[in-house]
Enzyme design. Structure first.
Site, PDB file in Angstrom:
ATOM      1  N   CYS A  84     -81.797  61.667 -55.767  1.00  4.67           N
ATOM      2  CA  CYS A  84     -82.582  62.827 -55.347  1.00  4.67           C
ATOM      3  C   CYS A  84     -83.685  63.185 -56.323  1.00  4.67           C
ATOM      4  O   CYS A  84     -84.735  63.695 -55.932  1.00  4.67           O
ATOM      5  CB  CYS A  84     -81.675  64.030 -55.161  1.00  4.67           C
ATOM      6  N   GLU A 135     -76.018  72.641 -62.390  1.00  5.34           N
ATOM      7  CA  GLU A 135     -74.827  71.885 -62.731  1.00  5.34           C
ATOM      8  C   GLU A 135     -75.000  71.355 -64.153  1.00  5.34           C
ATOM      9  O   GLU A 135     -76.127  71.207 -64.638  1.00  5.34           O
ATOM     10  CB  GLU A 135     -74.610  70.734 -61.752  1.00  5.34           C
TER      11      GLU A 135
END
Length: 726
Positions: free
Chosen positions: A522, A700
């Protein structure tokens, strides 16, 4: 547009090549971080060996922590540092013995060529001469005698027994009728254990390894001959291994229902790898119920206790790196040189990092004067849901579960339906490491299963890695019960190369930013902006290196580019390539499906480079999630910053220049959550990862993730009297 995740810092080209070379030689290479851990691992093994010697010589009760420390020539404090207490040391020793037997079994199973030969491999491994050695057998007996009195040892024993039964059931399905499989597996396991136990308890040595294996083999042959035979599959050999069927993993064990299933296929061959049972409302409710109980027990532990268990899970991941990397390659189509160097090991790095943070989680003290003070408590949210993507299945499961568990939460994880296998292995490892039942469960299925999680009133948080559209739907569902949400979504990231950059390094980064994992990342820098004065030289170097890349069998260590995730996704990528041609971009290399060399059954696309691209083209504006690079020209710093920011996405960005003042100046103006200077796609677990705009919410990794898995409680403490105006 497609589900994604970033790759780990371990995924440097050099490390992948080293691992591939080591694999070709028969041994996987260890990352630098693992080499740094070697002295510590050696000390742990020395203490475990001292424990084995002590148990063999003086027995279980007499083997105290102090006595074992003296035998190893260290202080009891050092033993406690590594293992906590005697129970922790004994548990680690039993795990060491079980892992040794597991590896010996796996080696024999790999060499077996039929279902009956695999059953024999299990017999030969469990009744091998080294298992009849007096030292080894006396230690096993010492442990089995304590299993009834220790939950920690009993948990290891359950894993050992479950592994043997699973292997036996798997192979017996090809030999006997379905209704005979379970009974015969239990019977064979009992005979193996009984023969070993009889010999170990017999002072006269009634049975040695050879005779024990002969007895067990004859017994198995007789049982198979007497049982109803397996029905041959139509059009296949009777010895064809049946397709495995996997259920969701709930409350520390598999939860078969016999319900509807879906298939997971190897995208490199089209071969069916397994049938997966779909989790419905009953299974999700069972997972939530188990999580509610398990989370309370887990949160009641100290952070140090949770950290020790998570560290064991990280160690188990590293120990099983090869087999898990192989499974990940089968399920994703990614090259083994990537999965063996990155996917599993980066997950282990993540779990180890948060294991280290767990003991230090705390609030703060606030001085409010002589008559009062305040403090805060950092508390877990409760039950969290993780929804993974298909490009980095086990890494994503670790990235989501590690901070959640370190903070005292439980997690119910749903892997992507295209790659459901390694999350189940992670669940097994967490159980084996000592994570309480219910704290980490895996439910399988499609969007309907995911919605059962995102809408469940008892789930406090949802963390999704996926596409933008899915992220918006998760936010809508979460709003109904005001859940916390972390979203790691798509990207169309810029990689800016100024004229003063080291072009060889810039080309290396562009290759990694577009073709690693076949472009299914991504954060990839698929909009490559090159300053016009060096664009011809850059393209010459780039095309020459792209055309040397090897597209091939993902299990071949020499392969650079494996398969895309599915035939459907391959058609989507090929459609974008045709669209690029139609829009006027110049195709420099690649641009087609690869079928030569036996790849015709897989979803392979050649690494593709377009030049002469314009900002409005579909291949420039939309996330393709495949091996397609768009090269654009620029002449001015302000111009390229404006063009780089002209996107709905904001996940990542990179800048190449020798002028560090300019590098920092440009990075400060780029609208992206994760940025690199003179490199690309390196994501150490210590740094937060995430995006802005439509690339997601929250972060994250790093300490920032702790904020997303905890809530702060404020406490005011009065030290004086309470004054009231009435």
């Amino acid at each position: 547009m497609a589900k994604a995740n970033a790759r780990s810092r371990a995924a440097s080209v050099d490390l992948a090549r080293e691992a591939a070379a080591d694999l070709a030689a028969g041994e996987a290479g260890a990352p630098t971080a693992d080499r740094r851990r070697e002295p510590e691992d050696v000390r742990r093994r020395q203490l475990i060996e001292a424990t084995i010697d002590s148990l063999a010589e003086i027995g279980f009760n007499a083997s105290t922590l102090a006595q074992i420390a003296r035998r190893a020539g260290v202080s009891p404090g050092l033993v406690a540092h590594y293992f906590g207490d005697k129970d922790g040391l004994l548990e680690a020793t039993l795990r060491h013995l079980s892992l040794r037997l597991y590896r010996a079994t796996a080696l024999r199973l790999r060499e077996a060529r039929s279902a009956r030969a695999r059953v024999q491999a299990l017999i030969d491994a469990n009744l091998a001469p080294e298992e009849f050695d007096q030292r080894t057998s006396s230690v096993w007996l010492a442990f089995w005698g304590q299993v009834l009195h220790s939950e920690r040892l009993r948990r290891v024993q359950r894993v050992y027994q479950a592994r043997m039964l699973a292997n036996l059931r798997h192979d017996l399905r090809a030999l006997v009728a379905p209704h005979e499989v379970h009974r015969l597996a239990i019977t064979i396991a009992a005979v193996i254990d009984g023969l070993w136990l009889r010999s170990s308890l017999s002072a006269a040595g009634e049975t040695d390894s050879v005779s024990a294996r002969q007895v067990a083999s004859a017994f198995v042959d007789a049982q198979i001959a007497a049982a109803a035979p397996a029905a041959p599959a139509t059009g296949t050999s009777p010895m064809t291994t049946p397709i495995p069927r996997h259920a969701s993993h709930i409350a520390g064990r598999y939860h078969p229902t016999g319900g509807a299933t879906f298939e997971t296929r190897n995208p490199a061959t089209g071969e069916v790898l397994a049938e997966i049972e779909i989790a419905g409302e009953a299974e999700v409710e069972a997972a939530v119920t188990a999580a509610r109980t398990g989370q309370k027990r887990w949160a009641a532990m100290t952070g140090a206790e949770r950290g020790r268990i998570l560290k064991r899970a990280a160690d188990l991941l590293r120990a099983r790196n090869d087999e898990l990397a192989h499974l990940e390659t089968l399920d994703t189509g990614k090259p083994i040189q990537e999965t063996i160097a990155v996917d599993v090991l980066s997950g282990a790095d993540c779990i180890e990092y948060y294991a280290g943070l767990a003991a230090g989680l705390s609030g703060e003290h606030v001085d409010l004067g002589p008559t009062a003070f305040g403090y805060t408590r950092r508390e877990p949210l409760g039950i969290c849901a993780g929804i993974g993507a298909w490009n980095y299945p086990i890494q994503i499961a670790c990235w989501k579960s590690a901070p959640a568990l370190a903070c005292g939460n439980a997690m119910i994880f749903k892997p992507a339906e295209l790659t459901p296998l390694t999350a189940l292995k992670l669940a097994e490892i967490y159980v084996e490491a000592g994570v309480p039942e219910g704290v980490f469960s895996v439910v399988q299925g499609f969007a309907d299963t995911g919605r059962l999680l995102t809408r469940h009133p008892s789930i406090a948080k949802v963390s999704l890695t996926g596409e933008v559209g899915t992220g918006k739907k998760v936010m809508v569902d979460a709003a109904g019960t005001l859940k916390y949400v972390t979203l790691e979504l798509g990207g169309k990231s810029p990689l800016i190369i100024f004229a003063d950059a080291d072009l060889d390094d810039a080309v290396s980064a562009a290759l990694l930013a577009n073709f690693y994992s076949a472009g299914e990342v991504c954060s990839n820098g698929t909009r490559v902006f090159v300053e016009e004065s060096v664009r011809p030289a850059f393209l010459e170097k780039l095309v020459a290196r792209v055309e040397k890349m090897v597209v091939g069998d993902p299990l071949d260590p020499a392969t650079h580019v494996g398969a895309l995730i599915s035939p459907e996704h391959m058609e989507k990528v090929l459609g974008y390539i045709e669209r690029g041609k139609a829009e006027g971009a110049k195709l420099l290399t690649g641009g087609a499906r690869v079928t030569a060399g036996g790849l015709d059954k897989g979803a392979f696309v050649a690494p593709t480079v377009f030049d002469g691209c314009a900002d409005g083209m579909g291949i420039v504006r939309e996330e393709i999630f495949g091996p397609v690079m768009a090269v654009l020209s620029f002449t001015d710093e302000a111009e390229v910053i404006a063009r780089a920011n002209d996107t709905d996405f904001g996940l990542a960005a990179g800048v190449f220049t020798k002028d560090l003042a300019r590098a920092h100046r440009v990075i400060a103006q780029l609208e992206a959550g994760t940025c690199w200077i003179n490199t690309y796609n390196i994501t150490p677990i210590e740094l937060p990862f995430g995006g802005s705009k439509q690339s997601g919410l929250g972060r994250e990794n790093g300490k920032a993730a702790i904020e997303h898995y905890t809530q702060v409680k404020s406490v005011y403490v009065n030290l004086g009297r309470v004054e009231a105006p009435y």
